[in-house]
Scaffold this motif. Structure first.
Motif, PDB file in Angstrom:
ATOM      1  N   GLU A 296      34.961  62.392  55.204  1.00 56.13           N
ATOM      2  CA  GLU A 296      33.529  62.457  55.505  1.00 56.13           C
ATOM      3  C   GLU A 296      33.034  61.265  56.327  1.00 56.13           C
ATOM      4  O   GLU A 296      31.927  61.302  56.861  1.00 56.13           O
ATOM      5  CB  GLU A 296      32.724  62.549  54.207  1.00 56.13           C
ATOM      6  N   LEU A 297      33.833  60.211  56.416  1.00 49.42           N
ATOM      7  CA  LEU A 297      33.384  59.004  57.103  1.00 49.42           C
ATOM      8  C   LEU A 297      33.116  59.256  58.579  1.00 49.42           C
ATOM      9  O   LEU A 297      32.039  58.952  59.085  1.00 49.42           O
ATOM     10  CB  LEU A 297      34.407  57.875  56.921  1.00 49.42           C
ATOM     11  N   GLY A 298      34.081  59.791  59.288  1.00 51.96           N
ATOM     12  CA  GLY A 298      33.918  60.047  60.724  1.00 51.96           C
ATOM     13  C   GLY A 298      32.746  60.954  61.044  1.00 51.96           C
ATOM     14  O   GLY A 298      31.907  60.608  61.894  1.00 51.96           O
TER      15      GLY A 298
ATOM     16  N   ILE B  19      25.479  51.008  60.858  1.00 52.54           N
ATOM     17  CA  ILE B  19      24.904  51.129  59.511  1.00 52.54           C
ATOM     18  C   ILE B  19      25.458  52.374  58.828  1.00 52.54           C
ATOM     19  O   ILE B  19      25.782  52.344  57.633  1.00 52.54           O
ATOM     20  CB  ILE B  19      23.362  51.149  59.561  1.00 52.54           C
ATOM     21  N   ALA B  20      25.609  53.461  59.572  1.00 48.44           N
ATOM     22  CA  ALA B  20      26.195  54.682  59.004  1.00 48.44           C
ATOM     23  C   ALA B  20      27.639  54.431  58.573  1.00 48.44           C
ATOM     24  O   ALA B  20      28.080  54.960  57.543  1.00 48.44           O
ATOM     25  CB  ALA B  20      26.135  55.823  60.018  1.00 48.44           C
ATOM     26  N   LEU B  21      28.372  53.630  59.324  1.00 49.40           N
ATOM     27  CA  LEU B  21      29.743  53.290  58.969  1.00 49.40           C
ATOM     28  C   LEU B  21      29.780  52.505  57.655  1.00 49.40           C
ATOM     29  O   LEU B  21      30.546  52.835  56.743  1.00 49.40           O
ATOM     30  CB  LEU B  21      30.404  52.479  60.089  1.00 49.40           C
ATOM     31  N   ILE B  22      28.954  51.488  57.556  1.00 47.52           N
ATOM     32  CA  ILE B  22      28.900  50.673  56.338  1.00 47.52           C
ATOM     33  C   ILE B  22      28.460  51.532  55.151  1.00 47.52           C
ATOM     34  O   ILE B  22      29.068  51.483  54.080  1.00 47.52           O
ATOM     35  CB  ILE B  22      27.986  49.448  56.534  1.00 47.52           C
ATOM     36  N   ASP B  23      27.439  52.361  55.345  1.00 49.99           N
ATOM     37  CA  ASP B  23      26.977  53.240  54.264  1.00 49.99           C
ATOM     38  C   ASP B  23      28.063  54.249  53.873  1.00 49.99           C
ATOM     39  O   ASP B  23      28.259  54.531  52.690  1.00 49.99           O
ATOM     40  CB  ASP B  23      25.706  53.982  54.673  1.00 49.99           C
ATOM     41  N   GLY B  24      28.772  54.785  54.868  1.00 49.51           N
ATOM     42  CA  GLY B  24      29.839  55.746  54.592  1.00 49.51           C
ATOM     43  C   GLY B  24      30.989  55.120  53.828  1.00 49.51           C
ATOM     44  O   GLY B  24      31.551  55.746  52.917  1.00 49.51           O
ATOM     45  N   LEU B  25      31.348  53.899  54.185  1.00 49.21           N
ATOM     46  CA  LEU B  25      32.393  53.188  53.449  1.00 49.21           C
ATOM     47  C   LEU B  25      31.953  52.935  52.007  1.00 49.21           C
ATOM     48  O   LEU B  25      32.742  53.072  51.074  1.00 49.21           O
ATOM     49  CB  LEU B  25      32.743  51.868  54.141  1.00 49.21           C
TER      50      LEU B  25
END
Length: 139
Positions: free
Chosen positions: A17-19, A32-38
């Protein structure tokens, strides 16, 4: 999604779901979406600069890669002083398991950390820079 963002997501975590989550935010703020996804995937240790070695050891122990490696982080909790010192100690322990701690730059007081295989670090740092953001090692 841009090839750099897609590859960065692959290197940081294997959550499927990260990508897509980062891709949906390319018009807004993909970092920010990357950090939130992680964080949503349980792959991020999110600390504040005032946190202690005990809090770092607890946060890192929850990360899947650290858990699977069986890294013993009790000595990180014994580190007095700045969080950066405790991170350097933890990074030294994790490096014996072929893992490294990478800090993803965010707010000045925030300290989002991800644990990645040593072989991914150089590419992660380069890709983050090409995407206009910072990622770096502590030691």
């Amino acid at each position: 999604m841009g090839a750099d963002w897609a590859r960065l997501c692959e290197l940081l975590d294997d959550d499927p779901e990260l990508g897509p989550g980062v891709e949906r935010s390319l018009d807004a703020d993909p970092w920010i979406a990357l950090i939130d996804g992680l964080d949503d995937a349980g792959a991020l240790a999110y600390l504040e600069s005032t946190d202690s070695g005990v809090e770092l050891a607890d946060a890192l122990a929850q990360l899947p890669r650290v858990f699977r490696a069986g890294a013993e982080l009790d000595s990180v909790g014994d580190v007095d002083g700045e969080l950066a010192t405790a991170i350097a100690v933890a990074d030294g322990i994790l490096s014996r398991h072929d893992l490294r701690i990478v800090r993803l730059e965010e707010d000045e007081d925030a300290c989002p950390l991800v644990v990645v295989p040593h072989s991914h670090v150089a590419e992660i740092v380069a890709l983050a820079a090409r995407c206009g953001h910072g990622a770096h090692l502590f030691s």
